[in-house]
Structure formats: C-alpha cells, structure tokens
Design a protein around this motif. Structure first.
Motif, PDB file in Angstrom:
ATOM      1  N   GLY A 141       0.736  -1.102  -0.046  1.00  0.00           N
ATOM      2  CA  GLY A 141      -0.065  -0.017  -0.018  1.00  0.00           C
ATOM      3  C   GLY A 141       0.898   1.382   0.024  1.00  0.00           C
ATOM      4  O   GLY A 141       0.466   2.047  -0.986  1.00  0.00           O
ATOM      5  N   TYR A 142       1.900   1.324   1.006  1.00  0.00           N
ATOM      6  CA  TYR A 142       2.470   2.811   1.085  1.00  0.00           C
ATOM      7  C   TYR A 142       3.728   2.805   0.312  1.00  0.00           C
ATOM      8  O   TYR A 142       4.226   3.674   0.093  1.00  0.00           O
ATOM      9  N   HIS A 145       2.237   1.250  -3.932  1.00  0.00           N
ATOM     10  CA  HIS A 145       1.054   1.763  -4.117  1.00  0.00           C
ATOM     11  C   HIS A 145       0.214   0.562  -5.106  1.00  0.00           C
ATOM     12  O   HIS A 145      -0.414   1.219  -6.147  1.00  0.00           O
ATOM     13  N   ASN A 146       0.333  -0.528  -4.767  1.00  0.00           N
ATOM     14  CA  ASN A 146      -0.354  -1.513  -5.309  1.00  0.00           C
ATOM     15  C   ASN A 146      -1.553  -2.009  -4.265  1.00  0.00           C
ATOM     16  O   ASN A 146      -1.294  -2.674  -3.386  1.00  0.00           O
ATOM     17  N   TYR A 147      -2.636  -1.176  -4.429  1.00  0.00           N
ATOM     18  CA  TYR A 147      -3.663  -1.206  -3.454  1.00  0.00           C
ATOM     19  C   TYR A 147      -4.529  -2.598  -3.407  1.00  0.00           C
ATOM     20  O   TYR A 147      -5.109  -3.039  -2.551  1.00  0.00           O
ATOM     21  N   ASP A 148      -4.622  -3.163  -4.596  1.00  0.00           N
ATOM     22  CA  ASP A 148      -5.267  -4.403  -4.585  1.00  0.00           C
ATOM     23  C   ASP A 148      -4.522  -5.554  -3.576  1.00  0.00           C
ATOM     24  O   ASP A 148      -5.105  -6.154  -2.975  1.00  0.00           O
ATOM     25  N   ALA A 150      -2.528  -4.848  -1.500  1.00  0.00           N
ATOM     26  CA  ALA A 150      -2.497  -4.152  -0.067  1.00  0.00           C
ATOM     27  C   ALA A 150      -3.648  -4.706   0.703  1.00  0.00           C
ATOM     28  O   ALA A 150      -3.909  -5.197   1.874  1.00  0.00           O
ATOM     29  N   VAL A 151      -5.099  -4.417  -0.085  1.00  0.00           N
ATOM     30  CA  VAL A 151      -6.247  -4.703   0.554  1.00  0.00           C
ATOM     31  C   VAL A 151      -6.490  -6.170   0.784  1.00  0.00           C
ATOM     32  O   VAL A 151      -6.636  -6.715   1.735  1.00  0.00           O
ATOM     33  N   ILE A 177      -6.368   1.908   3.943  1.00  0.00           N
ATOM     34  CA  ILE A 177      -5.795   1.368   2.512  1.00  0.00           C
ATOM     35  C   ILE A 177      -6.994   1.358   1.533  1.00  0.00           C
ATOM     36  O   ILE A 177      -6.750   1.751   0.528  1.00  0.00           O
ATOM     37  N   GLU A 178      -8.248   0.993   1.896  1.00  0.00           N
ATOM     38  CA  GLU A 178      -9.273   1.120   1.230  1.00  0.00           C
ATOM     39  C   GLU A 178      -9.599   2.623   0.699  1.00  0.00           C
ATOM     40  O   GLU A 178      -9.721   3.006  -0.529  1.00  0.00           O
ATOM     41  N   ASP A 180      -7.249   4.950   0.613  1.00  0.00           N
ATOM     42  CA  ASP A 180      -6.163   5.364  -0.385  1.00  0.00           C
ATOM     43  C   ASP A 180      -6.389   4.859  -1.520  1.00  0.00           C
ATOM     44  O   ASP A 180      -6.022   5.667  -2.572  1.00  0.00           O
ATOM     45  N   ALA A 181      -6.734   3.805  -1.675  1.00  0.00           N
ATOM     46  CA  ALA A 181      -7.164   3.173  -3.025  1.00  0.00           C
ATOM     47  C   ALA A 181      -8.397   3.862  -3.850  1.00  0.00           C
ATOM     48  O   ALA A 181      -8.111   4.102  -4.947  1.00  0.00           O
TER      49      ALA A 181
END
Length: 189
Positions: A141-142, A145-148, A150-151, A177-178, A180-181
């Motif tokens: 996530g941080y 920046h791969n939020y999928d 990360a979630v 994270i959600e 930020d996504a």
C-alpha cells in the motif's frame, strides 16, 4: 581460560535445556500421516535446526541491541540481514525473522522488490501469520501503491489475527488502505 570454560559450560547447559524443552513441545503436538513415514534421524536433525535457529535469534537480538546502542541505524546492518537469512533457512517457520529481514531489505537497502520477495517466502511458509500479512499490506500500500494486493493482505491479517488490540489496528489499516485506493482511483481519472 577459566572464564571461557565457564561460558562454554553455560552454553552447553543452555543448549541442552532448549533441546529438552523443544522435545517436550514436539511430543505434545498432534501426530500426522507424515510423522509415521519420517525417520527419527531426520526428525532429530529438524529439531536441532529449529533449536539452532532459536539460538541464532537470541544472538541476533543481542547483536541488534548492541548495534543500536552505538548509535547506528539498524536497518543498514548487512550482518544482521545475513544472520536473519540463515535463521529462516534453518527454520522457515520463524515469522519474526522474516519481518526483520523485510525491513532490512526495504529500509536499509531501499530494495522493495527484494523485501517483497523475502516477505512472500515468509508468507509461503507461514500462510496464517497475520503479522506477515500486515507487513505485506503496508509494503504494497504505502511503498508500492499496489492497492489491490494491499487490500488482500490487510484482509488476511484481519482474518488470522486473534488478539483484540492488533485486530483493531488491522481494521484501521484495512480502512486506511481502502480509502487510499479510492483516492488513487479518483486521481487517476
């Protein structure tokens, strides 16, 4: 010379005590189908590897604190990284070592790819270890920046966490994270 003999004697006693405790713990675990096919020599070698990994972890902890005491940045300690890697080779079911190694790669070497690769190895051997999933959520996530991903890992951390305090922290992590996504998707459009 006398001092070295005393230290050696204490180390033998410590090692023997750890072997006894380790054997007691192993004898209490439930039997599996694999146990019947495994030779006792192989099992004994595995137990010694685990005990040796624990002894190395104690040494790594001591070394780590001495390193910090001298005012150095522990994330730049390549010798500690080598020791942590050896620990996980001896005992791949040692999540704390994978966590430390991940931070050493990410913060010390600034190598997020190697950090994720090492962390994925840790998750492979310890799939239900919530703390490794939590670190993966933070890394993806941080830092990447791969939020999928990360979630996904934040949800896994929440799923496997059984401690109230850390569970609440994982809930906050997932919500953050959600959020930020969603913001990243808005910015991209």
């Amino acid at each position: 010379m006398k001092h070295k003999l005393i230290i050696a004697g204490l180390m033998v006693m410590l090692f023997s005590g750890m072997c006894i405790i380790e054997n007691d713990c192993v004898s209490c675990r439930p039997k599996t189908d694999m146990d019947s096919d495994t030779s006792s020599v192989y099992m004994l070698a595995g137990e010694f590897r685990t005990v040796f990994a624990n002894l190395l972890w104690i040494k790594a902890e001591q070394y780590h604190h001495e390193y910090i005491m001298h005012g150095k940045d522990w994330t730049k300690d390549d010798e500690l990284l080598g020791l942590v890697r050896l620990i996980t080779k001896l005992d791949p079911h040692f999540p704390e070592a994978y966590a430390v190694g991940t931070y050493l790669y990410a913060d010390g070497r600034k190598d997020n790819r190697e950090a994720i690769k090492y962390l994925r190895e840790g998750i492979y051997y310890n799939p239900k270890e919530w703390s490794l999933h939590q670190i993966a959520a933070i890394m993806y996530g941080y830092r990447m920046h791969n939020y999928d991903r990360a979630v996904y890992h934040a949800k896994m951390a929440l799923k496997y966490c059984d401690h109230d305090f850390y569970r609440k922290a994982n809930v906050r992590l997932l919500k953050t994270i959600e959020r930020d996504a969603k913001q990243a998707k808005k910015s991209a459009t």
